[in-house]
Write an enzyme that holds these catalytic residues in place. Structure first.
Site, mmCIF file in Angstrom:
data_model
loop_
_atom_site.group_PDB
_atom_site.id
_atom_site.type_symbol
_atom_site.label_atom_id
_atom_site.label_comp_id
_atom_site.label_asym_id
_atom_site.label_seq_id
_atom_site.Cartn_x
_atom_site.Cartn_y
_atom_site.Cartn_z
ATOM 1 N N ASN A 1 -8.944 -9.086 9.809
ATOM 2 C CA ASN A 1 -8.384 -7.805 9.445
ATOM 3 C C ASN A 1 -8.381 -6.472 10.269
ATOM 4 O O ASN A 1 -9.421 -5.991 10.414
ATOM 5 C CB ASN A 1 -9.103 -7.682 8.027
ATOM 6 C CG ASN A 1 -8.262 -6.807 7.229
ATOM 7 O OD1 ASN A 1 -7.236 -6.004 7.460
ATOM 8 N ND2 ASN A 1 -8.299 -7.142 5.912
ATOM 9 N N ALA B 1 0.806 -1.087 0.023
ATOM 10 C CA ALA B 1 -0.110 -0.164 -0.029
ATOM 11 C C ALA B 1 0.763 1.246 -0.093
ATOM 12 O O ALA B 1 0.567 2.242 -0.356
ATOM 13 C CB ALA B 1 -0.851 -0.064 1.197
ATOM 14 N N THR B 2 2.062 1.069 0.529
ATOM 15 C CA THR B 2 2.945 2.352 0.492
ATOM 16 C C THR B 2 4.095 2.383 -0.414
ATOM 17 O O THR B 2 4.800 3.107 -0.694
ATOM 18 C CB THR B 2 3.469 2.710 1.973
ATOM 19 O OG1 THR B 2 4.118 1.612 2.358
ATOM 20 C CG2 THR B 2 2.282 2.859 2.983
ATOM 21 N N SER B 3 4.528 1.061 -0.995
ATOM 22 C CA SER B 3 5.675 1.175 -1.903
ATOM 23 C C SER B 3 5.423 -0.129 -2.634
ATOM 24 O O SER B 3 4.870 -1.390 -2.220
ATOM 25 C CB SER B 3 6.941 1.221 -1.249
ATOM 26 O OG SER B 3 7.147 -0.066 -0.354
ATOM 27 N N GLY B 4 6.113 -0.376 -3.882
ATOM 28 C CA GLY B 4 6.288 -1.582 -4.598
ATOM 29 C C GLY B 4 7.793 -1.826 -4.731
ATOM 30 O O GLY B 4 8.625 -1.056 -4.819
ATOM 31 N N ARG B 5 8.245 -3.011 -4.898
ATOM 32 C CA ARG B 5 9.442 -3.455 -4.947
ATOM 33 C C ARG B 5 9.674 -4.777 -5.819
ATOM 34 O O ARG B 5 8.811 -5.571 -5.808
ATOM 35 C CB ARG B 5 10.059 -3.799 -3.452
ATOM 36 C CG ARG B 5 9.334 -4.863 -2.809
ATOM 37 C CD ARG B 5 9.854 -4.773 -1.300
ATOM 38 N NE ARG B 5 9.245 -6.145 -0.654
ATOM 39 C CZ ARG B 5 9.515 -6.479 0.492
ATOM 40 N NH1 ARG B 5 10.835 -6.429 1.169
ATOM 41 N NH2 ARG B 5 8.863 -7.654 0.908
ATOM 42 N N HIS C 1 -2.363 -12.814 -3.202
ATOM 43 C CA HIS C 1 -2.576 -11.773 -1.908
ATOM 44 C C HIS C 1 -1.609 -11.978 -1.123
ATOM 45 O O HIS C 1 -1.065 -12.922 -0.394
ATOM 46 C CB HIS C 1 -4.011 -12.364 -1.405
ATOM 47 C CG HIS C 1 -4.402 -11.297 -0.273
ATOM 48 N ND1 HIS C 1 -5.116 -11.737 0.998
ATOM 49 C CD2 HIS C 1 -4.276 -10.068 -0.270
ATOM 50 C CE1 HIS C 1 -5.189 -10.449 1.706
ATOM 51 N NE2 HIS C 1 -4.855 -9.525 1.053
ATOM 52 N N ASP C 2 -1.013 -10.777 -0.710
ATOM 53 C CA ASP C 2 0.253 -10.736 0.064
ATOM 54 C C ASP C 2 0.259 -11.567 1.369
ATOM 55 O O ASP C 2 1.000 -11.987 1.914
ATOM 56 C CB ASP C 2 0.525 -9.207 0.464
ATOM 57 C CG ASP C 2 -0.408 -8.378 0.738
ATOM 58 O OD1 ASP C 2 -1.719 -8.749 1.425
ATOM 59 O OD2 ASP C 2 -0.591 -6.916 0.785
ATOM 60 N N GLY D 1 6.764 -6.329 8.462
ATOM 61 C CA GLY D 1 7.338 -5.085 8.902
ATOM 62 C C GLY D 1 7.242 -5.277 10.480
ATOM 63 O O GLY D 1 8.231 -4.834 11.140
#
Length: 470
Positions: free
Chosen positions: A296, A17-21, A237-238, A406
């Site tokens: 969730n 949601a805040t970055s892609g890598r 799905h992550d 994280g």
């Protein structure tokens, strides 16, 4: 497959949601290595008043990542995982508009209309998906004008896999986040009719590990690759990808902690009682069969929002610095319900917590140290309660909690979780989602065993977790 077989190199595209890598993975029967080769911010914007994901910026980052990976190794395959519920609409292979962010409020107006045709209790009995206004069911109901122009609805990972060269497909774990997948594993026609959406707009559902195509020459050339890797439908799905890479042993609950906190247990059967529905329990398809039964909850996104507010005010503090400051704060701060709708759109978190506490006559935390401590205490409390609740509803015994993502790097959160739950907490790997992505690709290539337990044993040997005792 033997220990002497050469390892395979794969690229995991992990979109958050805040970055892609992009992560370059090197995998064999006794080898599991990952290296980040590219990271790009994922900043949504609302140029037309609708909050949309910057999928073109993410796509540029994917090409950069593939190029960097290709400079280091010959790539066997690539797979994409992401958050759930959101989607892209296509016509004749072209994206009609920027995919809308789940935090855009447009879907709220569609909830009552869908429930008038199919109450959530009926949806839950068929799909096992918890009620959230952001669910794909309600987003599509609010998107009827654009839906009428589309000939294909693709979950976010499927959208990017298609751009890479894959055929249209919805991997089962990501499909099960939509609220449209029957517990038996196919699109549910009754739910689709309540939206309404034509079944012909949805791609076929496939299991994780399915090769859906081969990278196009155009994309390979744009990335500077010498070969055209396979495109594999990973656990898209992550959460499912992260849980696959969680080295669970015995009777343990899992927590995948990033922007969101997904807290639950594995179960061979879905949990769809009315009590489970009212408790906000969802049932997601798991790699290898069975279900991830979880709640969730809010994750570390609010801490990121708080950092952003402090940064705008001139105070730049890293997560590590905030955790160090919070560790010195004594107990006694209020435990805040971070799943309250007050916090759902983010903003100035310190002010929002102050408002929440003020309405209840509680002392508000002040400044970065106290606010961070309050957030982590509140998350630990919510995680512990969710773990015990899901275990009870699923009739599962838990003797430990395993946290990945994280949150596994946050020692204070892990210590607080152990204290609040009264259970040992095993932390790591922090890169569980990318590891799960890589494992499925290696399994598809025949480089490792296809047993979930064997894959987890490989993670345990190569990425041992850290133990936090109550």
């Amino acid at each position: 497959m033997s220990s002497t077989d050469p390892p395979v190199h794969v690229v995991a595209v992990d979109l958050g949601a805040t970055s892609g890598r992009a992560m370059l993975g090197r995998v064999g029967p006794e080898l599991l290595e990952l290296r980040e080769v590219c990271r790009v911010p994922n900043r949504p914007a609302a140029p037309d008043g609708v909050l949309r994901w910057n999928v073109l910026g993410l796509w540029a980052g994917i090409l950069d990542g593939l190029g960097a990976a290709g400079q280091a190794a010959d790539i066997r395959s690539v797979g994409v995982d992401s958050w759930g519920v959101d989607y892209g609409l296509q016509r004749n292979g072209r994206l009609l508009s920027g995919p809308v962010h789940y935090r855009d409020p447009r879907h709220e107006r569609a909830v009552d209309a869908v429930h008038s045709r199919m109450p959530h209790a009926d949806q839950y009995a068929r799909t096992g998906t918890q009620f959230m206004a952001i669910n794909t069911v309600y987003q599509l109901a609010a998107d009827q004008e654009m839906l009428a122009l589309a000939d294909l609805v693709l979950p976010i990972p499927s959208l990017f896999s298609g751009w890479l060269g894959g055929e249209p497909a919805a991997e089962r774990t990501i499909a099960s986040t939509t609220g449209m997948l029957a517990l038996e594993g196919e699109w549910d026609p009754t739910t689709l009719a309540a939206i309404p959406v034509s079944p012909g707009l949805l791609p076929p559902v496939v299991p994780a590990g399915t090769t859906v195509g081969r990278m196009t020459s155009r994309v390979a050339d744009a990335a500077g690759l010498r070969t055209r890797p396979d495109v594999v439908a990973v656990a898209a799905h992550d959460t499912a990808s992260a849980v696959l890479a969680t080295p669970l042993e015995g009777s343990a609950a899992f927590i995948s902690c990033g922007s969101w906190g997904l807290v639950g247990v594995e179960s061979p059967t879905p949990v769809i009682s009315e009590e489970a529905r009212l408790a906000g329990i969802t049932n997601e398809a798991a790699v290898g069969g069975g279900y991830l039964v979880y709640r969730n909850t809010m994750g570390l996104w609010l801490l990121s929002e708080a950092q952003r507010s402090w940064r705008r005010a001139g105070t730049e503090l890293s997560v590590e610095e905030l955790v160090a400051l919070a560790s010195a704060v004594p107990e006694g701060l209020p435990t805040v319900d971070l799943d309250d709708s007050l916090f759902s759109v983010g903003g100035d978190v310190e002010t929002l917590i102050g408002e929440w506490c003020g309405l209840r006559g509680l002392r508000s935390p002040q400044g970065p140290a106290e606010v961070t401590r309050c957030l982590l205490e509140s998350l630990a409390s919510a995680f512990a309660e969710a773990a015990w609740t899901t275990a009870r509803l699923a009739s599962r015994r838990i003797e430990a909690i395993h946290i990945v993502g994280g949150g596994a790097r946050n020692d204070l959160l892990c210590r607080l979780l152990a204290a609040r739950s009264g259970l040992p907490v095993l932390a790591g790997p922090a890169e569980a989602t990318a590891i799960g992505n890589v494992l499925v690709q290696a399994m598809s290539a025949g480089a490792i065993d296809d047993s979930v337990q064997e894959m987890r044993a490989l993670v345990r040997r190569t990425h041992p977790p850290t133990l936090h005792l109550p």
